[in-house]
Structure formats: structure tokens, C-alpha cells
Design a protein around this motif. Structure first.
Motif, short mmCIF file in Angstrom:
data_model
loop_
_atom_site.label_atom_id
_atom_site.label_comp_id
_atom_site.label_asym_id
_atom_site.label_seq_id
_atom_site.Cartn_x
_atom_site.Cartn_y
_atom_site.Cartn_z
N GLY A 50 0.83 -1.20 0.00
CA GLY A 50 0.00 0.00 0.00
C GLY A 50 0.85 1.24 0.00
N LEU A 51 0.98 1.88 -1.17
CA LEU A 51 1.85 3.05 -1.30
C LEU A 51 1.04 4.31 -1.55
CD1 LEU A 51 4.85 2.47 -0.88
CD2 LEU A 51 3.80 0.51 -1.96
N GLY A 52 -0.04 4.47 -0.77
CA GLY A 52 -0.86 5.67 -0.88
C GLY A 52 -0.24 6.84 -0.15
N LYS A 53 -1.09 7.81 0.19
CA LYS A 53 -0.62 9.09 0.72
C LYS A 53 0.20 8.94 2.00
CE LYS A 53 -2.38 13.82 1.14
NZ LYS A 53 -1.76 14.31 -0.09
N ILE A 54 -0.24 8.08 2.93
CA ILE A 54 0.44 7.97 4.21
C ILE A 54 1.80 7.29 4.09
CG2 ILE A 54 -0.51 5.71 4.87
CD1 ILE A 54 0.03 8.79 7.16
N SER A 55 2.03 6.55 3.01
CA SER A 55 3.27 5.79 2.89
C SER A 55 4.50 6.70 2.86
CB SER A 55 3.26 4.92 1.64
OG SER A 55 3.25 5.71 0.45
N GLY A 56 4.35 7.91 2.34
CA GLY A 56 5.49 8.83 2.26
C GLY A 56 6.06 9.14 3.63
N ALA A 57 5.17 9.32 4.62
CA ALA A 57 5.64 9.61 5.98
C ALA A 57 6.40 8.43 6.55
CB ALA A 57 4.45 9.96 6.88
#
Length: 366
Positions: free
Chosen positions: A7-14
Motif C-alpha cells: 500500500g503506497l498511498g498518501k500515508i506511505s510517504g511519511a
């Protein structure tokens, strides 16, 4: 410990940013239902491979699966990872319902299972917890907690899942508040609640699909009273229907004072104390918690305490209890009655104040 992220959605960046700087962990594999997301994420995880989900879950190069999928997929991915002998750390909520959660735990078989939020391990909530434990407000008697916003569709380019089963303000943001309350005041024994929604259609406000309408399938304003095991009563409100508010995030009231707790969706923040008879609030210096923490510190806490052979703090036990509290709140609201919470948990061990290493990384204390 080698980590594979699903799962590389928005939260993955953090998470990727934090994990890249932490000792003892390394991201080795990336997977998403959109393969291009996994490929793009390699820029933030040098040496990691972009692979299909099934390959990641069975890879010999992965020890722990970091499950950052949408809520509907949390239990499925966690169960598959455990079946392949991987430790699991997931985003909140732990599962869609208590039945799914129990299925996940049944497959753990000695493996570590952790769950967000790990924000409670930072200096904000942990300093407040120490203040309560040290008796700075006397005996806790009551608390109030409130998350209010107009909703996520104004900033999120794909907000529909926030308004489907598994979403809503309670299941999306409630885990931050309820997990903090468990750390501060202990588990919840029973609840009463009411819920509703302001409108049935919402409109995406940003991104390539801006202007697109979608249906609201869950309650977007939930309020309830929680009775903790020690007798403290908390009033909780979570809402996607509030334009603006000046309500405090969390306040703990005691026989000798009141404590203002910072936003539980943050790791730090100012803890304010107003003792009985005092004319002003007093800011407390950080006295507990991981210093300089960010999303992913719960993974490091799991890895560190796994090696030490002691319980990790962002635990499945707490996450399942929080899920049960939320499920019970919604059931109580719809049935218009008070209900007992079927699970309980031990509050995790407090986090002593640590020193930040010279390279800026948090130095974990087991």
C-alpha cells in the motif's frame, strides 16, 4: 529487520521518510495494487524492489509486512502475511470489525502484530501520561476528547473510502483519541452514544477528480460517553460535519487540577497543567516519550522490543480494544442504548524520555 510495504498511498510517504533514518530496519520490498506507485516509491527506499503483492507476502527477503492498505484490506493482507510467517504492523483501524480482528489474531502463532497509531509514543501523550501518573491533577475523574473537521474531501484526491464502511470520523480519527485515552486512563468498560450525518452526498475538492460527487455511507458525526475501568467518564466527539471549532483536543480533569493534552494525531505538542487554585495554565516540559518521533516509530518499538523479548507498545491488544470500543459506540448509537465493551487490554508500558542521537534519530528505550 527487513520490511515489505503493501500500500503506497498518501500515508506511505511519511513512513518511508521515517524508516529510511531509523536503525535496525530496512525496507526491502514495495507493493501496491497500482504497480506504478510501487515503482515510484523506490526513490524513497534505496535498494527496495517493486513486486506484486503476493510475491511480497511470501518473499524470503521480508521479515515484517507494513500494511498501509485501505481499511477494507487490512485484515486480508495481515492474515496472508501471518500465514507466510511474517510479523505485521498495520495502519488503523486494525480491521473492519471485531470478527475480522479475531481472525487475524488467531493466525499470529507467536509472530508480532502491531498497529497504528504510534503518535501516542511521542512526548505529547507520554508527558501527559506521566503527569497523570505522578498525581499532578490528583485523582482523574473525567475527560473530554474532540476531533472535529468539515471532512477530508477538500484535500484528499480520492476521499471516498473515508465515507464507506470502515471509514467515517470515528474509525478514521477515533483511534488516535481512543488509543491516547487508553494510555492515559486505561481501557473502556461501557459506552452510550448517538450518531448522524449532515448530508448524503459530498464533492471531491482537489486533484484530477475535483468536482466529482460521491455517496456518504456512514455516520459523519458520532458522540458518546465512555466509562473507563477505573471509573473515569470521558465524553468523546468525532465529526466530519463541523466547519470550525475551538474545543480542546483532549482534557483530563482531576480532583486537584486539569491537564490539556496536545493533538493525539501528533507526536509532540505542549502539555498544559492548571492546578486547583492556580490563576494560569503552566506548560510542562517533555518528561516522557520518544523525542523527535514520526510515523514509523511504532515499527522500531516493535522491532526493538521483539529483540528484547518484551511486549511492544503499539500492540494488537490495544488496537483491537480500540476497534471494539468504536464498534460498540456505533452499535449503541444505532440501538439507542448503553452497551458493555466485550474486550479489555493492559495499557502499554510508558515510554521513558529518551535522548536524541547525534544523527537526529530517536534512541529507543525498551
Amino acid at each position: 529487520m527487513r520490511i515489505g510495504i503493501v500500500g503506497l498511498g498518501k500515508i506511505s510517504g511519511a513512513y518511508l521518510t521515517t524508516l529510511a533514518s531509523l536503525p535496525g530496519v530496512r525496507v526491502t520490498a514495495l507493493a501496491d495494487r497500482d504497480p506504478l506507485r510501487a515503482v515510484a516509491a523506490r526513490d524513497h527506499a534505496p535498494g527496495a524492489r517493486a513486486v506484486p503483492v503476493d510475491e511480497l507476502l511470501t518473499s524470503d527477503e521480508v521479515d515484517l509486512v507494513l500494511n498501509l492498505t485501505i481499511p477494507e484490506a487490512h485484515a486480508e493482507v495481515a492474515t496472508a502475511a501471518l500465514r507466510s510467517g511474517k510479523h505485521v504492523y498495520g495502519e488503523k483501524p486494525f480491521a473492519m470489525d471485531l470478527g475480522q480482528a479475531r481472525t487475524v489474531l488467531a493466525g499470529a502463532d507467536g509472530l508480532r502484530v502491531g498497529c497504528a497509531p504510534d503518535t501516542v509514543l511521542g512526548t505529547g501523550t507520554q508527558t501527559a501520561r506521566k503527569a497523570v501518573a505522578d498525581g499532578l491533577i490528583g485523582t482523574p475523574t473525567a475527560a473530554n476528547a474532540a476531533f472535529t473537521s468539515p471532512g477530508h474531501e477538500s484535500w484528499h484526491p480520492d476521499p471516498e473510502f473515508y465515507y464507506r464502511p470502515g471509514g467515517g470520523p470515528l474509525l478514521d480519527m477515533g483511534p488516535y483519541y481512543l488509543t491516547a485515552l487508553v494510555h492515559l486512563l486505561g481501557p473502556v468498560e461501557r459506552v452510550v452514544a448517538a450518531a448522524g450525518r449532515a448530508r448524503d452526498i459530498r464533492t471531491i475538492g482537489s486533484g484530477p477528480r475535483a468536482g466529482t460527487d460521491f455517496a456518504v455511507e456512514v455516520d459523519t458525526h458520532v458522540t458518546g460517553a465512555l466509562v473507563h475501568a477505573g471509573g473515569v467518564v470521558t465524553t468523546l466527539t468525532t465529526s466530519f460535519d463541523v466547519v470550525a471549532s475551538t474545543q480542546p483536543r483532549i482534557e483530563i480533569h482531576g480532583t486537584e487540577g486539569t491537564l490539556s493534552v496536545p493533538d493525539p494525531n501528533r507526536f509532540d505538542g505542549e502539555v498544559l497543567l492548571r492546578p486547583r487554585g492556580a490563576a494560569e495554565w503552566k506548560a510542562l516540559p517533555p518528561s516522557a516519550g520518544y523525542t523527535g518521533a514520526a510515523r514509523g516509530i511504532g515499527v522500531l518499538d516493535l522491532v526493538t522490543n521483539h529483540r528484547a523479548g518484551v511486549p511492544h507498545r503499539a500492540s494488537a491488544e490495544v488496537a483491537v480494544h480500540v476497534l471494539d470500543v468504536m464498534e460498540t459506540l456505533l452499535s449503541a448509537a444505532h440501538r439507542r442504548t448503553g452497551l458493555a465493551v466485550s474486550t479489555t487490554c493492559e495499557p502499554p508500558a510508558p515510554v521513558p524520555l529518551d535522548e536524541v542521537a547525534v544523527d537526529g534519530r530517536p534512541s529507543p528505550t525498551a
